[in-house]
Design a protein around this motif. Structure first.
Motif, PDB file in Angstrom:
ATOM      1  N   GLY A   1      37.860  -4.356 -10.183  1.00  0.00           N
ATOM      2  CA  GLY A   1      38.597  -3.330 -10.911  1.00  0.00           C
ATOM      3  C   GLY A   1      37.712  -2.448 -11.768  1.00  0.00           C
ATOM      4  N   ILE A   2      36.437  -2.351 -11.419  1.00  0.00           N
ATOM      5  CA  ILE A   2      35.478  -1.547 -12.181  1.00  0.00           C
ATOM      6  C   ILE A   2      35.279  -0.205 -11.482  1.00  0.00           C
ATOM      7  CG2 ILE A   2      33.082  -1.405 -12.971  1.00  0.00           C
ATOM      8  CD1 ILE A   2      33.090  -4.504 -13.014  1.00  0.00           C
TER       9      ILE A   2
ATOM     10  N   MET B   1      39.706   3.310 -26.063  1.00  0.00           N
ATOM     11  CA  MET B   1      39.117   3.703 -27.343  1.00  0.00           C
ATOM     12  C   MET B   1      37.650   3.340 -27.479  1.00  0.00           C
ATOM     13  SD  MET B   1      42.021   3.019 -30.248  1.00  0.00           S
ATOM     14  CE  MET B   1      40.855   3.385 -31.552  1.00  0.00           C
ATOM     15  N   ALA B   2      37.186   2.325 -26.795  1.00  0.00           N
ATOM     16  CA  ALA B   2      35.791   1.900 -26.928  1.00  0.00           C
ATOM     17  C   ALA B   2      35.337   1.212 -25.651  1.00  0.00           C
ATOM     18  CB  ALA B   2      35.637   0.966 -28.127  1.00  0.00           C
ATOM     19  N   ILE B   3      34.649   1.968 -24.808  1.00  0.00           N
ATOM     20  CA  ILE B   3      34.180   1.449 -23.529  1.00  0.00           C
ATOM     21  C   ILE B   3      32.669   1.611 -23.457  1.00  0.00           C
ATOM     22  CG2 ILE B   3      34.226   1.765 -21.024  1.00  0.00           C
ATOM     23  CD1 ILE B   3      37.067   2.835 -21.325  1.00  0.00           C
ATOM     24  N   PHE B   4      31.964   0.522 -23.198  1.00  0.00           N
ATOM     25  CA  PHE B   4      30.527   0.629 -22.964  1.00  0.00           C
ATOM     26  C   PHE B   4      30.269   0.725 -21.466  1.00  0.00           C
ATOM     27  CE2 PHE B   4      26.413  -1.153 -21.780  1.00  0.00           C
ATOM     28  CZ  PHE B   4      25.593  -0.256 -22.447  1.00  0.00           C
ATOM     29  N   VAL B   5      29.397   1.670 -21.097  1.00  0.00           N
ATOM     30  CA  VAL B   5      29.060   1.884 -19.684  1.00  0.00           C
ATOM     31  C   VAL B   5      27.561   1.681 -19.485  1.00  0.00           C
ATOM     32  CG1 VAL B   5      29.049   3.505 -17.762  1.00  0.00           C
ATOM     33  CG2 VAL B   5      30.916   3.561 -19.429  1.00  0.00           C
TER      34      VAL B   5
ATOM     35  N   GLN C   1      21.251  -7.124 -21.668  1.00  0.00           N
ATOM     36  CA  GLN C   1      21.485  -5.946 -22.491  1.00  0.00           C
ATOM     37  C   GLN C   1      22.898  -5.410 -22.307  1.00  0.00           C
ATOM     38  OE1 GLN C   1      18.318  -3.350 -21.209  1.00  0.00           O
ATOM     39  NE2 GLN C   1      16.906  -4.082 -22.796  1.00  0.00           N
ATOM     40  N   ALA C   2      23.352  -5.338 -21.068  1.00  0.00           N
ATOM     41  CA  ALA C   2      24.702  -4.851 -20.805  1.00  0.00           C
ATOM     42  C   ALA C   2      25.741  -5.742 -21.462  1.00  0.00           C
ATOM     43  CB  ALA C   2      24.944  -4.771 -19.298  1.00  0.00           C
ATOM     44  N   ARG C   3      25.524  -7.043 -21.410  1.00  0.00           N
ATOM     45  CA  ARG C   3      26.489  -7.996 -21.950  1.00  0.00           C
ATOM     46  C   ARG C   3      26.673  -7.822 -23.466  1.00  0.00           C
ATOM     47  NH1 ARG C   3      24.336 -11.943 -19.950  1.00  0.00           N
ATOM     48  NH2 ARG C   3      25.579 -12.052 -18.045  1.00  0.00           N
TER      49      ARG C   3
ATOM     50  N   LEU D   1      33.838  -5.366 -18.685  1.00  0.00           N
ATOM     51  CA  LEU D   1      33.198  -4.177 -18.122  1.00  0.00           C
ATOM     52  C   LEU D   1      34.235  -3.373 -17.334  1.00  0.00           C
ATOM     53  CD1 LEU D   1      30.411  -2.781 -17.789  1.00  0.00           C
ATOM     54  CD2 LEU D   1      30.200  -3.990 -15.620  1.00  0.00           C
ATOM     55  N   ARG D   2      34.343  -2.087 -17.624  1.00  0.00           N
ATOM     56  CA  ARG D   2      35.350  -1.246 -16.973  1.00  0.00           C
ATOM     57  C   ARG D   2      34.755  -0.131 -16.121  1.00  0.00           C
ATOM     58  NH1 ARG D   2      39.517   1.284 -20.662  1.00  0.00           N
ATOM     59  NH2 ARG D   2      40.433   1.703 -18.634  1.00  0.00           N
TER      60      ARG D   2
END
Length: 265
Positions: free
Chosen positions: A208-209, A143-147, A107-109, A168-169
Motif C-alpha cells: 500500500g505504498i 499531516m506528517a509523512i516522511f518520504v 535512517q529511513a526508520r 511508510l506511505r
C-alpha cells in the motif's frame, strides 16, 4: 485536504515541481495546475524562514508542501542520524511531507518515527490539555509523512528492508542518481532501470505504498515530457516530480528566444 492527497485518494497521478527559493513562485505554480511544490533545502540557499513563507503560501493556494531537507547519502554513512534533526524541525513547522535522501533502512526508520512526534510549536500548535496532547500524538495521516528518497546504491540494496518499515506511505525514486547507481547514468529509459523501478513498484504496491519519481532532466519540451510521464504512469508511478520551476523557465525561454531571434534576423 490539499491537491496531492486528493489525487492520491482518487487514484490519479499527482504532479508537482521543485523550488529552490521564492515564496512568490508558489501562487504561479498553483495557477499552473500543479498539485504540490517541493522546496529543496539540499541543493539551494533556502533557509528556514524562507521555507516557512513557502509553506504558508502553499496552504493558501491549496498546494501540498513536500520539503527535501539537506542530506548526503553518498558520503555521510549509513548510520549517520543527523538528518533526523532537520526532519523534526520541518514537521514542527507544519510541513506535511518531508523527504530526505537516505543511505540506509536505519535512517529511513528513524525518520518515519520522527514523523509521529507531537512537536508542532513551530506551526503555532501547543498542547494545553491531556486531550489536545493526545490529539497531537494522533495526527491525521496527511499531516506528517516522511518520504525516503532513494538515490544511493546502499539504499537501493536495502530497498526490501525499507519497504517493510511500519508507517511508510510514500517512497521517492530520484531518477538521475538512481540510474547512475544502477550503472546507467542519465539513461532513464534503460531496460535495467525500468526493471528496477518495476520491481520496487510491485513490492511497494503490495504494502500500500505509493511510489514517486522525478521525470528526469533529459525531457525538456512538451513533446518529450508528455510521453515520459505517461510511461511513468504505465509503470505504476503515482506521483511525478516534473523537475524545477527554474528549469521550466530556462527551457521554455531558450526555445522562445531562439524563435524570436530567428524572426528578428
Amino acid at each position: 485536504m490539499t491537491r496531492l492527497f486528493e489525487k492520491l485518494a482518487s487514484d490519479q497521478m499527482a504532479i508537482g515541481v521543485w523550488l529552490k527559493g521564492g515564496p512568490s513562485w508558489v501562487s504561479t505554480i498553483a495557477r499552473g495546475g500543479f498539485d504540490f511544490v517541493r522546496p529543496d533545502m539540499m541543493f539551494s540557499a533556502m533557509d528556514w524562514r524562507e521555507l516557512d513563507h513557502i509553506n504558508q503560501a502553499a496552504k493558501v493556494a491549496g498546494l501540498t508542501t513536500w520539503l527535501r531537507v539537506a542530506a548526503n547519502p553518498w558520503m555521510a554513512g549509513t548510520d549517520q542520524m543527523q538528518v533526523t534533526v532537520d526532519v523534526a524541525r520541518a514537521f514542527s513547522l507544519g510541513v506535511p511531507i518531508v523527504g530526505a535522501s537516505i543511505a540506509s533502512a536505519a535512517q529511513a526508520r528513524v525518520c518515519v518515527e520522527v514523523s509521529k512526534d507531537w512537536h508542532r510549536s513551530g506551526a503555532g500548535e501547543y498542547p494545553d490539555s491531556t486531550s489536545s496532547f493526545t490529539a497531537m500524538n494522533n495526527k491525521a495521516s496527511d499531516m506528517a509523512i516522511f518520504v525516503p528518497h532513494i538515490e544511493a546504491r546502499s539504499a537501493i540494496d536495502q530497498i526490501d528492508e525499507i519497504l517493510e518499515i511500519d508507517g511508510l506511505r510514500i517512497i521517492m525514486l530520484a531518477m538521475t542518481d538512481f540510474s547512475q547507481a544502477l550503472g546507467h547514468p542519465f539513461q532513464y529509459e534503460h531496460p535495467e532501470v525500468w526493471k528496477a523501478v518495476d520491481g520496487i513498484v510491485a513490492k511497494a504496491r503490495a504494502r500500500g505504498i505509493v511510489v514517486a519519481a522525478n521525470s528526469g532532466y533529459d525531457f525538456k519540451t512538451p513533446e518529450q515530457i508528455r510521453p515520459r510521464i505517461q510511461r511513468m504512469r504505465e509503470h505504476g508511478i503515482g506521483i511525478c516530480l516534473m523537475q524545477g520551476a527554474d528549469t521550466f523557465l530556462e527551457n521554455s525561454a531558450k526555445t522562445l528566444l531562439n524563435d524570436v531571434r530567428k524572426t528578428l534576423a
